[in-house]
Design an enzyme around this catalytic site. Structure first.
Site, PDB file in Angstrom:
ATOM      1  N   LYS A 171       0.868  -1.188   0.000  1.00 22.77           N
ATOM      2  CA  LYS A 171       0.000   0.000   0.000  1.00 22.77           C
ATOM      3  C   LYS A 171       0.898   1.229   0.000  1.00 22.77           C
ATOM      4  O   LYS A 171       1.444   1.618   1.027  1.00 22.77           O
ATOM      5  CB  LYS A 171      -0.884  -0.029   1.254  1.00 22.77           C
ATOM      6  CG  LYS A 171      -2.252   0.636   1.094  1.00 22.77           C
ATOM      7  CD  LYS A 171      -2.203   2.109   0.808  1.00 22.77           C
ATOM      8  CE  LYS A 171      -1.950   2.929   2.051  1.00 22.77           C
ATOM      9  NZ  LYS A 171      -1.788   4.368   1.723  1.00 22.77           N
TER      10      LYS A 171
ATOM     11  N   GLU B 245       8.498   0.976  11.617  1.00 18.91           N
ATOM     12  CA  GLU B 245       9.575   1.956  11.517  1.00 18.91           C
ATOM     13  C   GLU B 245       8.894   3.308  11.546  1.00 18.91           C
ATOM     14  O   GLU B 245       8.232   3.698  10.595  1.00 18.91           O
ATOM     15  CB  GLU B 245      10.363   1.718  10.220  1.00 18.91           C
ATOM     16  CG  GLU B 245      11.761   2.274  10.294  1.00 18.91           C
ATOM     17  CD  GLU B 245      11.851   3.639   9.671  1.00 18.91           C
ATOM     18  OE1 GLU B 245      11.622   4.630  10.414  1.00 18.91           O
ATOM     19  OE2 GLU B 245      12.131   3.727   8.474  1.00 18.91           O
TER      20      GLU B 245
ATOM     21  N   CYS C  78      12.892  10.225   8.304  1.00 17.86           N
ATOM     22  CA  CYS C  78      12.609   9.756   9.674  1.00 17.86           C
ATOM     23  C   CYS C  78      13.857   9.826  10.546  1.00 17.86           C
ATOM     24  O   CYS C  78      13.772  10.089  11.737  1.00 17.86           O
ATOM     25  CB  CYS C  78      12.049   8.344   9.649  1.00 17.86           C
ATOM     26  SG  CYS C  78      13.009   7.220   8.647  1.00 17.86           S
TER      27      CYS C  78
ATOM     28  N   GLU D  50       8.267  15.406  15.927  1.00 15.65           N
ATOM     29  CA  GLU D  50       8.875  15.307  14.601  1.00 15.65           C
ATOM     30  C   GLU D  50       8.242  16.337  13.658  1.00 15.65           C
ATOM     31  O   GLU D  50       7.032  16.317  13.443  1.00 15.65           O
ATOM     32  CB  GLU D  50       8.653  13.891  14.056  1.00 15.65           C
ATOM     33  CG  GLU D  50       9.284  13.649  12.711  1.00 15.65           C
ATOM     34  CD  GLU D  50       9.092  12.208  12.233  1.00 15.65           C
ATOM     35  OE1 GLU D  50       7.962  11.697  12.271  1.00 15.65           O
ATOM     36  OE2 GLU D  50      10.092  11.592  11.812  1.00 15.65           O
TER      37      GLU D  50
HETATM   38  P1  NAI Z   1       0.993   8.510   8.025  1.00 18.55           P
HETATM   39  O1  NAI Z   1       1.641   7.681   9.062  1.00 18.55           O
HETATM   40  O2  NAI Z   1      -0.469   8.794   8.152  1.00 18.55           O
HETATM   41  O3  NAI Z   1       1.194   7.813   6.587  1.00 18.55           O
HETATM   42  C1  NAI Z   1       2.106   6.784   6.293  1.00 18.55           C
HETATM   43  C2  NAI Z   1       1.386   5.657   5.549  1.00 18.55           C
HETATM   44  O4  NAI Z   1       0.412   5.060   6.385  1.00 18.55           O
HETATM   45  C3  NAI Z   1       0.626   6.097   4.301  1.00 18.55           C
HETATM   46  O5  NAI Z   1       0.728   5.073   3.336  1.00 18.55           O
HETATM   47  C4  NAI Z   1      -0.795   6.199   4.812  1.00 18.55           C
HETATM   48  O6  NAI Z   1      -1.765   6.053   3.806  1.00 18.55           O
HETATM   49  C5  NAI Z   1      -0.863   5.034   5.763  1.00 18.55           C
HETATM   50  N1  NAI Z   1      -1.884   5.128   6.800  1.00 18.55           N
HETATM   51  C6  NAI Z   1      -2.464   6.243   7.329  1.00 18.55           C
HETATM   52  N2  NAI Z   1      -3.340   5.903   8.288  1.00 18.55           N
HETATM   53  C7  NAI Z   1      -3.306   4.558   8.387  1.00 18.55           C
HETATM   54  C8  NAI Z   1      -3.980   3.602   9.221  1.00 18.55           C
HETATM   55  N3  NAI Z   1      -4.841   3.983  10.148  1.00 18.55           N
HETATM   56  N4  NAI Z   1      -3.681   2.297   9.056  1.00 18.55           N
HETATM   57  C9  NAI Z   1      -2.791   1.900   8.145  1.00 18.55           C
HETATM   58  N5  NAI Z   1      -2.135   2.742   7.324  1.00 18.55           N
HETATM   59  C10 NAI Z   1      -2.389   4.059   7.446  1.00 18.55           C
HETATM   60  O7  NAI Z   1       1.783   9.858   7.910  1.00 18.55           O
HETATM   61  P2  NAI Z   1       1.307  11.246   7.207  1.00 18.55           P
HETATM   62  O8  NAI Z   1      -0.048  11.626   7.667  1.00 18.55           O
HETATM   63  O9  NAI Z   1       1.514  11.108   5.767  1.00 18.55           O
HETATM   64  O10 NAI Z   1       2.364  12.271   7.785  1.00 18.55           O
HETATM   65  C11 NAI Z   1       2.131  12.916   9.016  1.00 18.55           C
HETATM   66  C12 NAI Z   1       3.400  12.957   9.835  1.00 18.55           C
HETATM   67  O11 NAI Z   1       3.852  11.652  10.094  1.00 18.55           O
HETATM   68  C13 NAI Z   1       4.574  13.650   9.180  1.00 18.55           C
HETATM   69  O12 NAI Z   1       4.548  15.001   9.382  1.00 18.55           O
HETATM   70  C14 NAI Z   1       5.745  13.005   9.853  1.00 18.55           C
HETATM   71  O13 NAI Z   1       6.038  13.651  11.056  1.00 18.55           O
HETATM   72  C15 NAI Z   1       5.242  11.612  10.144  1.00 18.55           C
HETATM   73  N6  NAI Z   1       5.755  10.660   9.158  1.00 18.55           N
HETATM   74  C16 NAI Z   1       6.883  10.009   9.477  1.00 18.55           C
HETATM   75  C17 NAI Z   1       7.443   9.138   8.592  1.00 18.55           C
HETATM   76  C18 NAI Z   1       8.692   8.458   8.953  1.00 18.55           C
HETATM   77  O14 NAI Z   1       9.243   7.715   8.145  1.00 18.55           O
HETATM   78  N7  NAI Z   1       9.195   8.664  10.145  1.00 18.55           N
HETATM   79  C19 NAI Z   1       6.855   8.885   7.269  1.00 18.55           C
HETATM   80  C20 NAI Z   1       5.633   9.603   7.029  1.00 18.55           C
HETATM   81  C21 NAI Z   1       5.133  10.465   7.953  1.00 18.55           C
END
Ligand code: NAI
Ligand code: MG
Length: 498
Positions: free
Chosen positions: A199, A273, A307, A404
């Site tokens: 996904k 992660e 990250c 973050e």
């Molecule tokens: P997110 O964690 O919502 O998105 C990451 C992935 O998870 C996307 O593919 C999203 O569609 C999916 N996702 C979202 N809700 C889900 C759920 N309930 N169950 C399963 N999958 C789900 O992150 P978002 O909203 O894009 O970014 C928000 C903040 O998160 C950023 O500002 C950053 O601080 C953090 N983030 C950190 C990452 C890292 O690698 N440390 C990567 C992405 C975001």
């Protein structure tokens, strides 16, 4: 940034393979973007059962790029069934050396189509072409090569154990390294004999779908890789699916916790992660020129959407003023703009939502009494941009000091002693990365033993290698990706009969 990158080993060696490639304004002509994309299920492009779609846009302009299918529960059911079918129909029982051949072929095809992948990655996600070209795509190919090599040697990866694949892997990835995160997850899963439902993140589905096309071209059996695009709900349906034997997630800590609750008690495996708030510690004996390049690379690489970014700079008091002066000068040299221009250092912020988050963080810091310094870089008129930013005058309890930001924003604090550096570095709920700059070897070892982080870099930052395990402690998650340790996450292990 150029200098920081050219000091690094991995990126540059791999980049040599691509040195004939000079992207230009015409770069976009080498990719073709369809008006609408289906899902990849059982080796076929399919329309989503409920017919929903959403737009993916180009963050450097705000322009509409394509319609992406919105996968629902019913599509996830079909994708999981296709992955199960492919697993049972033979992928799990394939002679390991044959499985290796498929993955080697996939790695070579990624190299063959590296330009296309790099340009599309920069268009859909906003990152500078120099990074997608020299880092993301070469490292992705390297990840497949590395794991292809393990496919028929798994008994040596975990000595004394009998290994078997786990089954169907549900893999949910973020938007900051779309191809690389797909590679980190798919390569070990496939090498160990598992099948995959992937996904991608909703703002960056295009390169994952291109990777799906490449998997088809490599002639992998239908159903070994399935791609269900969509947003959080689609991800949640995949994570909760009882037919998924393991969930592998990279993304925010908030979502990681939700998934952990969904998986708890089901006996299904999980690796997470998650976010980070990496401390970057600079002692007064550090080689300052290199340290400054390292600091810049650690926070401004990929617009800070990293990250393991070194987002909290801790400087020893005696050199703080001098270092900050130098850092500010260096920041003026960073070019912010067109991701497809090979001279760009800082590309577009991935989405409007992320730009808003970053803006709120910085405005919040200002209202909590911090001082904000931004580079004077001119910004393009359209699209999502944020200038390289320093935040000083922190107490440590401000939101920006704790959470973050995931943007090109560096907080700066000072310390006097090693013990104070460690205490400040560890004053976070995260534990993904840290960096140390000092000429003293013994001090590096002393610090590494005390820093609570999955990865500690010394006199460098943001080095990645497929052979080296990556992952966090504390609220940065658990499980490792890469190396021998990463393979174990995709295997069922039993003591081998003596
Ligand atoms: P997110 O964690 O919502 O998105 C990451 C992935 O998870 C996307 O593919 C999203 O569609 C999916 N996702 C979202 N809700 C889900 C759920 N309930 N169950 C399963 N999958 C789900 O992150 P978002 O909203 O894009 O970014 C928000 C903040 O998160 C950023 O500002 C950053 O601080 C953090 N983030 C950190 C990452 C890292 O690698 N440390 C990567 C992405 C975001
Ligand atoms: Mg996009």
């Amino acid at each position: 940034m150029t200098t920081a990158r050219s000091q690094t080993g991995t990126g540059e060696n791999l980049a040599e393979t691509f040195s004939e490639y000079v992207p230009s304004v015409e770069a976009r002509d080498i990719v073709s973007i369809k008006p609408r994309y289906g899902l990849l299920i059982g080796g076929e492009e399919r329309e989503p059962l409920q017919g929903g779609a959403f737009a993916t846009i180009e963050p450097s302009s705000g322009d509409h790029l394509a319609e992406i299918s919105e996968g629902t529960q019913a599509d996830v059911d079909e994708a999981v069934a296709a992955a199960r079918g492919a697993f049972e129909a033979g992928w799990r029982d394939l002679a390991p050396r044959v499985r290796a051949k498929y993955i080697f072929r996939l790695a070579r095809l990624i190299q063959d189509r590296a330009r296309e992948l790099a340009v599309l990655e920069s268009i859909d996600g906003g990152k500078p072409i120099r990074e997608s070209r020299d880092i993301d795509i070469p490292l992705s190919a390297a990840h497949f090569f590395y794991h292809a090599g393990w496919a028929d040697k798994l008994e040596y990866a975990v000595p004394g154990m009998r290994t078997a694949p786990l089954g169907v892997m549900g893999q949910i990835i973020p938007w900051n390294f779309p191809v690389l995160m797909a590679a980190w997850k798919m390569a070990p899963a496939l090498a160990c004999g598992n099948t995959v439902v992937l996904k991608p993140a909703e703002t960056t589905s295009l390169t994952a779908l291109l990777l799906g096309e490449i998997v088809q071209e490599a002639d992998l059996p239908p159903g070994v890789l399935n791609i269900v695009t969509g947003a959080g709900e689609t991800g949640a349906a995949l994570a909760a699916h009882p037919g998924v034997d393991k969930v592998a997630f990279t993304g925010s800590t908030a979502v990681g916790k939700k998934i952990a609750r969904q998986v708890a008690g089901t006996g299904r495996r999980l690796t997470l992660e998650l976010g980070g708030k990496g401390a970057h510690v600079v002692f007064d004996d550090a080689a300052l020129d290199q340290a400054i390049e390292g600091i810049v690379d650690a926070i401004f690489f990929n617009q800070g959407h990293v990250c393991c970014a070194g987002s909290r700079l801790l400087v020893q008091e005696g050199i703080a003023d001098h270092l900050l002066g130098r850092l500010k000068q260096r920041m003026e040299l960073l070019r912010v703009g067109d991701p497809l221009d090979k001279n760009t250092d800082v590309g577009a912020i991935n989405s409007h939502a992320q730009l808003q988050r970053i803006t709120e963080f910085v405005e919040g810091a200002e209202s909590e009494g911090c001082a904000i310094h931004q580079s004077g870089a001119p910004l393009p008129e359209r699209g999502f941009w944020f200038r390289p930013t320093l935040v000083t005058g922190l107490g440590g309890s401000e939101r920006i000091a704790r959470e973050e930001v995931f943007g090109p924003v560096l907080t700066v604090q000072t310390f006097r002693t090693e013990a104070e550096a460690v205490a400040k570095a560890n004053a976070t709920r995260y534990g993904l990365s840290a960096g140390v700059w000092t000429e003293k070897g013994s001090r590096i070892l002393w610090m590494t033993q005390r820093l609570k982080a999955g990865v500690v870099w010394a006199n460098t930052f943001n080095q990645f290698d497929a052979a080296s395990p990556f992952g966090g402690v504390r609220e940065s998650g658990f499980g490792r990706e890469g190396g021998r340790q990463g393979l174990e996450e995709y295997l069922q292990l039993e003591p081998a009969a003596k």
